[in-house]
Motif scaffolding. Structure first.
Motif, PDB file in Angstrom:
ATOM      1  N   LEU A  55       0.857  -1.182   0.000  1.00  0.00           N
ATOM      2  CA  LEU A  55       0.000   0.000   0.000  1.00  0.00           C
ATOM      3  C   LEU A  55       0.890   1.228   0.000  1.00  0.00           C
ATOM      4  CD1 LEU A  55      -2.524  -0.937   2.853  1.00  0.00           C
ATOM      5  CD2 LEU A  55      -2.980  -0.946   0.404  1.00  0.00           C
ATOM      6  N   SER A  56       0.399   2.298  -0.579  1.00  0.00           N
ATOM      7  CA  SER A  56       1.157   3.546  -0.559  1.00  0.00           C
ATOM      8  C   SER A  56       0.398   4.596   0.238  1.00  0.00           C
ATOM      9  CB  SER A  56       1.379   4.081  -1.975  1.00  0.00           C
ATOM     10  OG  SER A  56       2.036   5.336  -1.912  1.00  0.00           O
ATOM     11  N   LYS A  57       1.095   5.198   1.195  1.00  0.00           N
ATOM     12  CA  LYS A  57       0.532   6.350   1.888  1.00  0.00           C
ATOM     13  C   LYS A  57       0.626   7.544   0.949  1.00  0.00           C
ATOM     14  CE  LYS A  57       2.341   5.000   6.385  1.00  0.00           C
ATOM     15  NZ  LYS A  57       3.355   5.332   7.386  1.00  0.00           N
ATOM     16  N   ILE A  58      -0.336   8.449   1.041  1.00  0.00           N
ATOM     17  CA  ILE A  58      -0.240   9.750   0.381  1.00  0.00           C
ATOM     18  C   ILE A  58       0.098  10.730   1.497  1.00  0.00           C
ATOM     19  CG2 ILE A  58      -1.444  11.535  -0.932  1.00  0.00           C
ATOM     20  CD1 ILE A  58      -3.356   9.288  -1.928  1.00  0.00           C
ATOM     21  N   LEU A  59       1.292  11.282   1.446  1.00  0.00           N
ATOM     22  CA  LEU A  59       1.792  12.103   2.545  1.00  0.00           C
ATOM     23  C   LEU A  59       1.935  13.569   2.155  1.00  0.00           C
ATOM     24  CD1 LEU A  59       4.694   9.768   3.744  1.00  0.00           C
ATOM     25  CD2 LEU A  59       2.508  10.122   4.895  1.00  0.00           C
ATOM     26  N   PHE A  60       1.610  14.447   3.117  1.00  0.00           N
ATOM     27  CA  PHE A  60       1.968  15.856   3.033  1.00  0.00           C
ATOM     28  C   PHE A  60       2.828  16.123   4.260  1.00  0.00           C
ATOM     29  CE2 PHE A  60       1.246  20.365   4.108  1.00  0.00           C
ATOM     30  CZ  PHE A  60       1.796  20.920   2.970  1.00  0.00           C
ATOM     31  N   LYS A  61       4.097  16.386   4.027  1.00  0.00           N
ATOM     32  CA  LYS A  61       5.091  16.417   5.098  1.00  0.00           C
ATOM     33  C   LYS A  61       5.007  15.073   5.807  1.00  0.00           C
ATOM     34  CE  LYS A  61       5.109  21.381   5.232  1.00  0.00           C
ATOM     35  NZ  LYS A  61       4.648  22.581   5.836  1.00  0.00           N
ATOM     36  N   LYS A  62       4.597  15.043   7.078  1.00  0.00           N
ATOM     37  CA  LYS A  62       4.486  13.741   7.761  1.00  0.00           C
ATOM     38  C   LYS A  62       3.046  13.302   7.958  1.00  0.00           C
ATOM     39  CE  LYS A  62       8.898  13.889  10.045  1.00  0.00           C
ATOM     40  NZ  LYS A  62       9.665  13.835  11.259  1.00  0.00           N
ATOM     41  N   LYS A  63       2.098  14.112   7.473  1.00  0.00           N
ATOM     42  CA  LYS A  63       0.678  13.799   7.662  1.00  0.00           C
ATOM     43  C   LYS A  63       0.192  12.828   6.591  1.00  0.00           C
ATOM     44  CE  LYS A  63      -3.861  15.854   8.207  1.00  0.00           C
ATOM     45  NZ  LYS A  63      -4.661  17.075   8.254  1.00  0.00           N
ATOM     46  N   ASN A  64      -0.394  11.725   7.048  1.00  0.00           N
ATOM     47  CA  ASN A  64      -0.965  10.740   6.132  1.00  0.00           C
ATOM     48  C   ASN A  64      -2.353  11.221   5.710  1.00  0.00           C
ATOM     49  OD1 ASN A  64      -1.929   8.584   4.737  1.00  0.00           O
ATOM     50  ND2 ASN A  64      -1.568   7.077   6.338  1.00  0.00           N
ATOM     51  N   LEU A  65      -2.500  11.491   4.402  1.00  0.00           N
ATOM     52  CA  LEU A  65      -3.773  11.993   3.893  1.00  0.00           C
ATOM     53  C   LEU A  65      -4.646  10.889   3.301  1.00  0.00           C
ATOM     54  CD1 LEU A  65      -2.441  15.188   2.091  1.00  0.00           C
ATOM     55  CD2 LEU A  65      -3.403  15.014   4.393  1.00  0.00           C
ATOM     56  N   GLY A  66      -4.024   9.776   2.930  1.00  0.00           N
ATOM     57  CA  GLY A  66      -4.799   8.713   2.311  1.00  0.00           C
ATOM     58  C   GLY A  66      -3.897   7.582   1.863  1.00  0.00           C
ATOM     59  N   TRP A  67      -4.492   6.648   1.125  1.00  0.00           N
ATOM     60  CA  TRP A  67      -3.793   5.437   0.700  1.00  0.00           C
ATOM     61  C   TRP A  67      -4.073   5.153  -0.762  1.00  0.00           C
ATOM     62  CZ3 TRP A  67      -0.821   2.820   4.290  1.00  0.00           C
ATOM     63  CH2 TRP A  67      -1.003   3.193   5.625  1.00  0.00           C
ATOM     64  N   ILE A  68      -3.070   4.605  -1.445  1.00  0.00           N
ATOM     65  CA  ILE A  68      -3.249   4.107  -2.811  1.00  0.00           C
ATOM     66  C   ILE A  68      -3.114   2.585  -2.736  1.00  0.00           C
ATOM     67  CG2 ILE A  68      -2.331   4.042  -5.172  1.00  0.00           C
ATOM     68  CD1 ILE A  68      -1.021   6.788  -4.561  1.00  0.00           C
ATOM     69  N   SER A  69      -4.053   1.887  -3.366  1.00  0.00           N
ATOM     70  CA  SER A  69      -3.964   0.424  -3.442  1.00  0.00           C
ATOM     71  C   SER A  69      -4.220  -0.006  -4.884  1.00  0.00           C
ATOM     72  CB  SER A  69      -4.964  -0.233  -2.480  1.00  0.00           C
ATOM     73  OG  SER A  69      -6.267   0.246  -2.710  1.00  0.00           O
ATOM     74  N   ILE A  70      -3.635  -1.138  -5.246  1.00  0.00           N
ATOM     75  CA  ILE A  70      -3.764  -1.674  -6.600  1.00  0.00           C
ATOM     76  C   ILE A  70      -4.595  -2.952  -6.522  1.00  0.00           C
ATOM     77  CG2 ILE A  70      -2.517  -2.473  -8.656  1.00  0.00           C
ATOM     78  CD1 ILE A  70      -1.856   0.454  -7.911  1.00  0.00           C
ATOM     79  N   TRP A  71      -5.665  -2.996  -7.319  1.00  0.00           N
ATOM     80  CA  TRP A  71      -6.609  -4.111  -7.293  1.00  0.00           C
ATOM     81  C   TRP A  71      -6.680  -4.776  -8.661  1.00  0.00           C
ATOM     82  CZ3 TRP A  71      -9.770  -5.023  -2.858  1.00  0.00           C
ATOM     83  CH2 TRP A  71      -9.515  -4.139  -1.805  1.00  0.00           C
TER      84      TRP A  71
END
Length: 138
Positions: A55-71
């Motif tokens: 899974l990939s976190k979507i980060l702004f600085k150190k804040k996790n804004l969301g996730w990318i997943s491949i299906w």
């Protein structure tokens, strides 16, 4: 529908993703990365043993804004909202766009997960709007 990046040894590079995604979905993934980078966000891929998937976190600085997943069906973006800020999302005009773009909402304890399948440019832009909303919500 299952996540498909199960091999711990196979880091999700563009070349590896090309083996799993259709041309259209790979192009949408690349466009998603461009949009993320244009917003000064970055992706951070990690293998998670609990779900046995990348899974990939979507980060702004150190804040996790969301996730990318491949299906099997393509790329998804998931953004979590706590109970306290959930009414702000529901009241936002973006909420109607989410419903129009096949987003699903899963409630888990005190968090609401909004999952958006990236099927075209419209859903991609809605996902970016959602990530930006998460960044700016207090």
């Amino acid at each position: 529908m299952k996540p498909i990046l199960k091999d711990k040894e196979e880091f999700p590079t563009i070349e590896n993703l090309a083996n799993h995604l259709s041309q259209k979905n790979l192009a949408l993934y690349q466009q998603l990365l461009e949009e993320i980078h244009a917003c000064s966000f970055k992706e951070d891929w990690n293998y998670y043993n609990d779900g046995k998937t990348w899974l990939s976190k979507i980060l702004f600085k150190k804040k996790n804004l969301g996730w990318i997943s491949i299906w099997e069906t393509g790329v998804k973006v998931t953004v979590y909202f706590g109970e306290r800020v959930w009414p702000q999302l529901v009241a936002n005009e973006l909420f109607n766009k989410l419903e129009a773009n096949d987003a699903s909402i899963q409630k888990s304890g005190k968090l609401n997960a909004v999952l958006i399948p990236i099927q075209d440019e419209t859903s991609l832009h809605v996902a970016i709007e959602l990530v930006n909303l998460k960044k700016n919500i207090k």
